[in-house]
Design a protein around this motif. Sequence first.
Motif, PDB file in Angstrom:
ATOM      1  N   GLN A  21      11.241 -15.216  -3.059  1.00 33.08           N
ATOM      2  CA  GLN A  21      11.477 -16.661  -3.137  1.00 33.08           C
ATOM      3  C   GLN A  21      10.187 -17.428  -3.384  1.00 33.08           C
ATOM      4  OE1 GLN A  21      13.558 -17.442   0.553  1.00 33.08           O
ATOM      5  NE2 GLN A  21      15.553 -17.038  -0.368  1.00 33.08           N
ATOM      6  N   ALA A  22       9.052 -16.854  -2.980  1.00 36.41           N
ATOM      7  CA  ALA A  22       7.756 -17.496  -3.213  1.00 36.41           C
ATOM      8  C   ALA A  22       7.230 -17.226  -4.616  1.00 36.41           C
ATOM      9  CB  ALA A  22       6.743 -17.015  -2.169  1.00 36.41           C
ATOM     10  N   GLY A  23       7.979 -16.445  -5.399  1.00 33.24           N
ATOM     11  CA  GLY A  23       7.576 -16.181  -6.778  1.00 33.24           C
ATOM     12  C   GLY A  23       6.598 -15.034  -6.942  1.00 33.24           C
ATOM     13  N   VAL A  24       6.464 -14.198  -5.923  1.00 29.54           N
ATOM     14  CA  VAL A  24       5.553 -13.056  -6.014  1.00 29.54           C
ATOM     15  C   VAL A  24       6.230 -11.955  -6.834  1.00 29.54           C
ATOM     16  CG1 VAL A  24       4.286 -11.300  -4.713  1.00 29.54           C
ATOM     17  CG2 VAL A  24       4.494 -13.624  -3.798  1.00 29.54           C
ATOM     18  N   ASN A  25       5.565 -11.517  -7.885  1.00 29.81           N
ATOM     19  CA  ASN A  25       6.068 -10.428  -8.722  1.00 29.81           C
ATOM     20  C   ASN A  25       5.880  -9.115  -7.972  1.00 29.81           C
ATOM     21  OD1 ASN A  25       6.955  -9.010 -11.079  1.00 29.81           O
ATOM     22  ND2 ASN A  25       4.805  -8.560 -11.515  1.00 29.81           N
ATOM     23  N   THR A  26       6.981  -8.406  -7.710  1.00 30.55           N
ATOM     24  CA  THR A  26       6.903  -7.165  -6.952  1.00 30.55           C
ATOM     25  C   THR A  26       7.426  -6.006  -7.789  1.00 30.55           C
ATOM     26  OG1 THR A  26       7.271  -8.428  -4.928  1.00 30.55           O
ATOM     27  CG2 THR A  26       7.527  -6.055  -4.771  1.00 30.55           C
ATOM     28  N   THR A  27       6.643  -4.932  -7.814  1.00 31.86           N
ATOM     29  CA  THR A  27       7.065  -3.713  -8.499  1.00 31.86           C
ATOM     30  C   THR A  27       7.134  -2.584  -7.475  1.00 31.86           C
ATOM     31  OG1 THR A  27       4.766  -3.228  -9.097  1.00 31.86           O
ATOM     32  CG2 THR A  27       6.103  -4.379 -10.736  1.00 31.86           C
ATOM     33  N   TYR A  28       7.968  -1.583  -7.776  1.00 25.63           N
ATOM     34  CA  TYR A  28       8.235  -0.510  -6.830  1.00 25.63           C
ATOM     35  C   TYR A  28       8.080   0.842  -7.486  1.00 25.63           C
ATOM     36  CZ  TYR A  28      10.312  -4.480  -4.541  1.00 25.63           C
ATOM     37  OH  TYR A  28      10.501  -5.713  -3.979  1.00 25.63           O
ATOM     38  N   LYS A  29       7.690   1.810  -6.671  1.00 25.70           N
ATOM     39  CA  LYS A  29       7.528   3.179  -7.128  1.00 25.70           C
ATOM     40  C   LYS A  29       7.939   4.098  -5.985  1.00 25.70           C
ATOM     41  CE  LYS A  29       3.816   6.369  -8.407  1.00 25.70           C
ATOM     42  NZ  LYS A  29       2.376   6.489  -8.580  1.00 25.70           N
ATOM     43  N   ILE A  30       8.635   5.185  -6.318  1.00 22.28           N
ATOM     44  CA  ILE A  30       9.016   6.185  -5.324  1.00 22.28           C
ATOM     45  C   ILE A  30       8.303   7.480  -5.649  1.00 22.28           C
ATOM     46  CG2 ILE A  30      10.888   7.566  -4.347  1.00 22.28           C
ATOM     47  CD1 ILE A  30      12.801   5.270  -5.165  1.00 22.28           C
ATOM     48  N   GLU A  31       7.664   8.061  -4.668  1.00 21.72           N
ATOM     49  CA  GLU A  31       7.048   9.376  -4.809  1.00 21.72           C
ATOM     50  C   GLU A  31       7.744  10.313  -3.845  1.00 21.72           C
ATOM     51  OE1 GLU A  31       2.884  11.769  -4.004  1.00 21.72           O
ATOM     52  OE2 GLU A  31       2.846   9.584  -4.073  1.00 21.72           O
ATOM     53  N   LYS A  32       8.347  11.338  -4.385  1.00 22.40           N
ATOM     54  CA  LYS A  32       9.026  12.318  -3.556  1.00 22.40           C
ATOM     55  C   LYS A  32       8.020  13.410  -3.207  1.00 22.40           C
ATOM     56  CE  LYS A  32      13.523  14.393  -3.088  1.00 22.40           C
ATOM     57  NZ  LYS A  32      14.759  14.751  -3.753  1.00 22.40           N
ATOM     58  N   LEU A  33       7.752  13.569  -1.936  1.00 19.47           N
ATOM     59  CA  LEU A  33       6.793  14.551  -1.471  1.00 19.47           C
ATOM     60  C   LEU A  33       7.393  15.944  -1.498  1.00 19.47           C
ATOM     61  CD1 LEU A  33       5.449  12.545   1.588  1.00 19.47           C
ATOM     62  CD2 LEU A  33       4.405  12.709  -0.686  1.00 19.47           C
ATOM     63  N   ASN A  83      15.415  16.084   1.000  1.00 19.60           N
ATOM     64  CA  ASN A  83      16.175  16.921   0.074  1.00 19.60           C
ATOM     65  C   ASN A  83      17.200  16.110  -0.711  1.00 19.60           C
ATOM     66  OD1 ASN A  83      14.879  19.352   0.721  1.00 19.60           O
ATOM     67  ND2 ASN A  83      16.199  19.667   2.492  1.00 19.60           N
ATOM     68  N   ALA A  84      17.316  14.825  -0.421  1.00 14.61           N
ATOM     69  CA  ALA A  84      18.273  13.968  -1.130  1.00 14.61           C
ATOM     70  C   ALA A  84      17.874  13.847  -2.597  1.00 14.61           C
ATOM     71  CB  ALA A  84      18.324  12.585  -0.483  1.00 14.61           C
ATOM     72  N   SER A  85      18.851  13.587  -3.436  1.00 12.19           N
ATOM     73  CA  SER A  85      18.579  13.452  -4.875  1.00 12.19           C
ATOM     74  C   SER A  85      17.737  12.206  -5.141  1.00 12.19           C
ATOM     75  CB  SER A  85      19.888  13.358  -5.657  1.00 12.19           C
ATOM     76  OG  SER A  85      20.526  12.123  -5.396  1.00 12.19           O
ATOM     77  N   ASP A  86      17.017  12.249  -6.264  1.00 13.85           N
ATOM     78  CA  ASP A  86      16.221  11.088  -6.669  1.00 13.85           C
ATOM     79  C   ASP A  86      17.100   9.858  -6.829  1.00 13.85           C
ATOM     80  OD1 ASP A  86      14.086  12.832  -6.692  1.00 13.85           O
ATOM     81  OD2 ASP A  86      13.884  12.891  -8.888  1.00 13.85           O
ATOM     82  N   GLU A  87      18.301  10.048  -7.371  1.00 14.18           N
ATOM     83  CA  GLU A  87      19.217   8.936  -7.591  1.00 14.18           C
ATOM     84  C   GLU A  87      19.652   8.300  -6.267  1.00 14.18           C
ATOM     85  OE1 GLU A  87      19.734  12.067  -8.934  1.00 14.18           O
ATOM     86  OE2 GLU A  87      18.952  11.561 -10.917  1.00 14.18           O
TER      87      GLU A  87
END
Length: 137
Positions: free
Chosen positions: A122-134, A97-101
């Motif tokens: 540090q190894a140079g791996v490009n990482t992207t993130y996504k949040i899905e609120k159920l 129930n917490a806000s998306d922010e």
Amino acid sequence: MKATTTWTQGTSSIITDNRGHEVTIDLPEGKGGEDLGATAFELCLMSYSGCVNTIFNIVAKKMRIEFTTLEVDTTGYQKDGAPTFTDVEVELRIDSNASDEKIDKCLQQTLKMCPVGVLFHQAGVNTTYKIEKLQKA
């Protein structure tokens, strides 16, 4: 901290830590193994997923974020025939129930603290993130 790997058969081994836990690793049948466990490379990605999940849990408690479900998927890519990961996508799924922010702030703090993620960065791996609120059923 210490890890010891002991060969068992074929391409299979058991990795133990200095606290009494163990993991079996192997190669898939198509690569000469018997598929008795994840590969060491797969364990890297699994460790990243587990680390984000664990650290998010710790940070969420400090931020008083309650949740009933928390799942983290990590997907690794090896672009242009690279021998290791070049890109990783992290998808966090949470029922809260917490806000998306507030959830986003928790994830950003988690990413700064996750030691496995720091290694990937540090190894140079490009990482992207996504949040899905159920949505609650």
